[in-house]
Design an enzyme around this catalytic site. Structure first.
Site, short mmCIF file in Angstrom:
data_model
loop_
_atom_site.label_atom_id
_atom_site.label_comp_id
_atom_site.label_asym_id
_atom_site.label_seq_id
_atom_site.Cartn_x
_atom_site.Cartn_y
_atom_site.Cartn_z
N HIS A 509 35.08 77.48 35.60
CA HIS A 509 35.18 77.60 34.13
C HIS A 509 34.36 76.57 33.37
CE1 HIS A 509 37.66 79.24 30.50
NE2 HIS A 509 37.18 77.94 30.18
N GLU A 510 34.74 75.66 33.70
CA GLU A 510 34.21 74.26 33.11
C GLU A 510 32.59 73.99 33.19
OE1 GLU A 510 35.87 73.05 30.70
OE2 GLU A 510 37.72 73.81 31.30
#
Length: 736
Positions: A509-510
């Site tokens: 996600h990051e």
């Protein structure tokens, strides 16, 4: 200009003492203010002011670009200090950080209300022939800046501008205090455990608790609470429970001691509330109740000054969604879709809970019982698959995935163990990488700071520290650099960090956010990368990236046993993929509960008191949740996203962007998840253009149509439920 490593303009973290940064911030503000002092009011086409200067649109743009360049120094020095306050917080850093907040707020307000600067933006737009010649990124940046001026009170009378400035300053201080209280409350809790309380905990969980025990000893010794003799008398290993997420989750997921789970749950959900008796270093209460009500009151005052009915309208004025009603309808309709699945999820948990002597399932039981269900129904345990996701392998596989998708290459630089080519870092756990295009052209750089530690705020985030930017007047070029931060389980017992699959998803996600920042081809800083992207679309690239951690081909690239190197066995792979939508109904309702609560407290007028905030949360829970929440739960007191972050009246963005990301990924499902042409299209339509076009335009350029909710429902396993009204679905999707 051909990019070079010098264009990364990396920070020497050995030269970032708090007071050095403080002086740099003050000097940068002074330089920017001095430039503003040189600007005079200019005459617009309709003005009749003999005292006003008249300049060309070309000169107005030159002034704007000069001012942008002057602000680089402030962005850099304040960005470094803010970052250190998040990842290496101590009393000195915190003091300097907070001392500067009023000065920064005053400067930001002056810029937003500076009439001569505002006039220059107007002059550029009013010269329609000139404006039409600007590159799209520059034109978009100017349009967004004009909107920002309006939202900063540029049109307000002098007295109201001063009131607006005071509100902004107080809000910045209150938000910082809110965040401090959460960090202090989290770190203040420590519970030494008896041997009987350790039953059920995994080997990795025990190692975490032992590590927390060593930190506990060090703190108690440093504070004088325990003597060295006291420390020496304690057993080794000494197991201590804390509220740091890896430790907390280890206990909540695996501890057989139900009373221990309840104790930790109570401590976690009452942090920084009236039930929290801890104080900070100054002896002040950590209760966030007054901060919350004051923040809402000040935001409402700000909204009214700007001519809005409430703060939610202010927030939505810069987003894809058009109105509070539209967002609320979207959330409640999605809740309708998810509720049948959520009720089935709860029934499944309750059925298994009874097998463990639990007559009525409680929140402190849900993670524990869910793990039992996974083991029984899917033959899957997070602990059993953790050895198959050693962090070095996950990172290597992640890099391979993005190389195949986007034709890029990642190279680590200046590893902490390297004797040469060292890259300055703020902690020994940090690593730095350079990103290259297929032709070996340098694109940018990023830092990984992935492990939990004392002085680091919880959660995971990407900080777009330095944007892609060029200024031809001074032959200046800088490449994008970002910080990607997590709170994963650190390396223990001479083994690398071993991730749960949830932590793998967090890393993906990051990194999706990071790619959005790094792959931009826009050189106008205000709309490069994530800058200028509507807040309810900014989660699109991050949630999109998670899909490759749910695909068998992707999992094969990121998994191998830490000791044997064997791939994830087929039975465990099948179980992992089968469990993808496990508890998705309840998880969806939980996100909707947070989002709807956030929206409603910011749409309410007059601003709510603390009691009103709690009452609203209870009402939302009654409407949305399928599981009862204890009366003492004070989740809102730790809701940093909306009280100390940028998500106020915008937490719905996670679900809104999830619709976009699911629909975008469905294109890869149609074409092949590693289809290079589709990857190139996504890079060029979404990642490369940043905020230089509206997010709706970017999405439709990629997908060839407006977004559809179908993929979101399918990915969450809600396709058998047909409760959403068709007209509402179409209305929701038209705007995105």
């Amino acid at each position: 200009m051909t990019p070079s490593p010098l264009d990364l303009r990396l920070v020497d973290f050995a030269d970032t003492a708090p007071h050095t940064l403080q002086n740099q911030v003050i000097d940068a503000i002074d330089a920017a203010n001095a430039f503003l002092d040189t600007l005079t009011v200019i005459e617009s086409d309709s003005a009749e002011k003999t005292s006003a200067e008249k300049i060309s649109a070309e000169q107005a743009l030159a002034d704007v670009m000069s001012f942008d360049h002057i602000n680089l120094a402030l962005d850099r020095s304040w960005g470094i200090l803010s970052h250190l306050n998040s990842v290496m917080s101590n009393d000195e850093i915190r003091h300097v950080h907070h001392e500067l907040l009023p000065k920064l707020s005053a400067y930001g307000t002056r810029v937003g209300q500076h009439q001569p600067l505002f006039n220059r933006y107007q002059a550029i737009v009013n010269d329609t022939d000139f404006f039409a010649t600007l590159e799209p990124a520059r034109a978009r940046a100017i349009e967004l800046a004009l909107r920002s001026f309006e939202l900063s009170g540029v049109a307000l009378p002098q007295a109201e501008q001063e009131k607006f400035a005071a509100i902004q300053s107080e809000l910045s201080t209150l938000s910082a205090t809110f965040s401090d209280n959460i960090l202090d409350a989290t770190q203040a809790f420590a519970l030494p455990l008896e041997g009987s309380q350790l039953k059920g905990l995994t080997e990795s969980g025990l190692a975490l608790l032992a590590d927390a025990g060593e930190q506990y000893k060090a703190r108690e010794l440093a504070s004088g609470a325990l003597s060295q003799a006291d420390i020496d008398a304690l057993p080794t290993p000494y197991y201590v429970a804390s509220l740091n997420i890896p430790v907390y989750l280890a206990i909540m997921t695996h501890a057989d001691d139900r009373s221990l789970r309840e104790t930790l749950y109570h401590a976690y959900v009452t942090r920084a509330s009236e039930f929290d008796t801890h104080t900070n270093a100054k002896g002040n209460s950590l209760n966030n109740a007054d901060n919350m009500s004051q923040i809402l009151s000040l935001r409402e005052q700000k909204a009214k000054l700007l001519g809005f009915a409430n703060y939610a309208e202010v927030s939505l004025s810069t987003k894809m969604a058009d109105s509070v009603l539209e967002v609320e309808t979207f959330l409640r309709d999605l809740a309708t879709q998810a509720t049948p699945a959520a009720k089935a999820d709860l029934a499944q948990l309750q059925k298994y809970a009874s097998d463990y002597g639990i007559d009525e399932l409680q929140p402190w039981d849900s993670a524990y019982i869910a793990e039992k269900v996974k083991q029984s129904e899917f033959s899957l345990s997070q602990e059993e698959i953790r050895p198959y996701f050693p962090l070095p392998k996950v990172i290597k596989g992640l890099f391979t995935i993005v190389e195949r998708l986007y034709g890029i290459k990642v190279q680590e630089q200046g590893h902490k163990d390297a004797e040469s080519d060292s890259v300055s870092r703020w902690h020994d756990d940090v690593s730095f990488y350079q990103l290259f295009d297929a032709d070996d052209r340098l694109l940018g750089g990023f830092y990984f700071d992935l492990f939990a530690r004392s002085g680091k705020r919880g959660g995971a985030w990407m900080s777009g520290f330095q944007s892609r930017y060029s200024y031809e007047e001074l032959n200046h070029q800088q490449l994008p650099v970002c910080f990607m931060v997590g709170n994963f389980t650190p390396a223990l017992d001479s083994k690398p960090s071993l991730l749960t699959h949830d932590e793998v998803l967090t890393l993906f996600h990051e990194f999706g956010h990071g790619l959005h920042h790094l792959l931009t081809q826009v050189t106008v800083g205000d709309v490069a990368g994530v800058n200028g992207v509507e807040w309810d679309a900014v989660e699109l690239p991050s949630q999109f990236m998670e899909n490759w951690a749910w695909d068998a081909e992707g999992i094969a690239l990121i998994s191998s046993h830490v000791e044997t190197g064997e791939p994830l066995p087929k039975d465990k792979l099948d179980a992992l993929l089968a469990v993808k939508n496990f508890q998705s109904g309840m998880q969806t309702l939980r996100q909707i509960e947070f989002a709807l609560f956030d929206l409603l407290i910011h749409a309410h007028t007059p601003a709510l008191s603390y009691d009103g905030i709690l009452e609203t949360l209870n009402t939302v829970r009654h409407d949305i949740s399928v599981m009862q929440t204890p009366d003492y739960n004070r989740f809102a007191n730790g809701f940093s996203h909306i009280f100390a972050g940028g998500y106020a009246a915008g937490y719905y963005s996670y679900k809104w962007a999830e619709l976009l990301s699911a629909d975008a990924f469905s294109k890869f499902e149609e074409d092949g998840i590693f289809n290079p042409a589709t990857g190139k299209a996504f890079r060029e339509s979404i990642l490369s253009v940043g905020g230089s076009f509206p997010a709706k335009t970017n999405f439709e350029n990629f997908r060839g149509r407006s977004a559809s909710i179908d993929a979101l429902l399918r990915h969450n396993g809600f396709t058998d439920v047909k409760n959403i009204d068709t007209a509402n679905t179409q209305t929701t999707c038209e705007v995105i």
